[in-house]
Write an enzyme that holds these catalytic residues in place. Sequence first.
Site, mmCIF file in Angstrom:
data_model
loop_
_atom_site.group_PDB
_atom_site.id
_atom_site.type_symbol
_atom_site.label_atom_id
_atom_site.label_comp_id
_atom_site.label_asym_id
_atom_site.label_seq_id
_atom_site.Cartn_x
_atom_site.Cartn_y
_atom_site.Cartn_z
ATOM 1 C CG LEU A 19 -1.949 -1.167 1.203
ATOM 2 C CD1 LEU A 19 -2.718 -1.236 2.505
ATOM 3 C CD2 LEU A 19 -2.913 -1.020 0.031
ATOM 4 C CB SER A 20 4.537 1.817 0.144
ATOM 5 O OG SER A 20 4.758 1.319 1.439
ATOM 6 C CE LYS A 29 11.060 -3.669 6.697
ATOM 7 N NZ LYS A 29 10.230 -3.304 7.851
ATOM 8 C CG ASP A 71 9.928 -0.362 10.071
ATOM 9 O OD1 ASP A 71 9.106 0.212 9.341
ATOM 10 O OD2 ASP A 71 10.664 -1.286 9.677
ATOM 11 N N GLY A 104 7.490 -10.385 22.319
ATOM 12 C CA GLY A 104 8.325 -10.700 21.162
ATOM 13 C C GLY A 104 9.634 -9.947 21.221
ATOM 14 C CB ALA A 105 12.845 -10.619 21.877
ATOM 15 C CE1 TYR A 150 0.181 -2.324 7.836
ATOM 16 C CE2 TYR A 150 -1.794 -2.124 6.502
ATOM 17 C CZ TYR A 150 -0.419 -2.149 6.620
ATOM 18 O OH TYR A 150 0.349 -1.989 5.493
#
Length: 266
Positions: A14-15, A65, A101, A125-126, A212
């Site tokens: 959606l970017s 990334k 982020d 979470g880690a 989301y």
Amino acid sequence: MKYAVIGNPIDHSLSPAMHNANFEALHDEDASYEAIDIPQEKFHLIKEIITEKGIEAFNVTIPHKENIIPYLDEIDSQSETVGAVNTVKIVNDKWIGYNTDGIGYVTGLKQVYPDLEHAYILMLGAGGASKGIANELTKYVQPKLTVANRTMSRFDNWNLDINKISLTDAESALSEFDIIINTTPAGMKSNKEIPINLDNLAEHTLVSDIVYIPFKTPILEKAEENGNPIHNGLDMFVYQGAESFKIWTGKMPNIKVMKEAVLKRL
Ligand code: ATR
């Protein structure tokens, strides 16, 4: 100026819609933002692909990334901490990497929880996403941050001053927190899992998820059933994009238009 997002797969991103809506709102007719699919085996051609297309600024998403880092001339301290980059700006042929982020998530969270500075926060979470958010949160939040994970060895390369606990300990201490942030993929896509038992949740606690899609993950559904306030990852997505835009242009984006463009497509 030409912008892009690179990833694989990328067709559902959606970017482009979000950034193009912002360019239009700012009457920047020369700006365009496209999605470029780069499979893993073609990633070594990244410099040629970007240069040939005349792109000067781009976002990086899954699974690239980390792959992008060896191609960059510089990275900022947030990218260094997280070991991942989601934003690249090319200046005089120099490729500079950033990671928006974490700041994107925290900026979004502040909109729904303005007194963030005093909040007792538990993160679940880690992984990389958690580390980036934790690093940003520790800059603003006074009470010591608590992060819970299934596997304690995940914390071995964390140098942050936080409480590190198991998911079981987090379950018993749940009522002590003002905000609980799920950064695990439990509940993403068709997976109906909740990473932690919410029985001890205090009434006022805000439950947040970085996901989301789905718009309400199972942990958010459960929290909402309990009557708790909830917050999904949409703001994180919008604000990471807004922060990238600020890095690229030095200008303020139209966040309202960006969010509407995403909501329209969900
Ligand atoms: P990202 O980089 O997107 O944060 P990641 O590095 O794969 O993703 O990290 C995922 C995190 O979610 C990890 O902390 C993982 O826990 P482990 O370290 O114990 O593997 C956690 N996680 C994944 N699935 C989970 C589940 N079903 N319940 C609880 N934690 C989960």
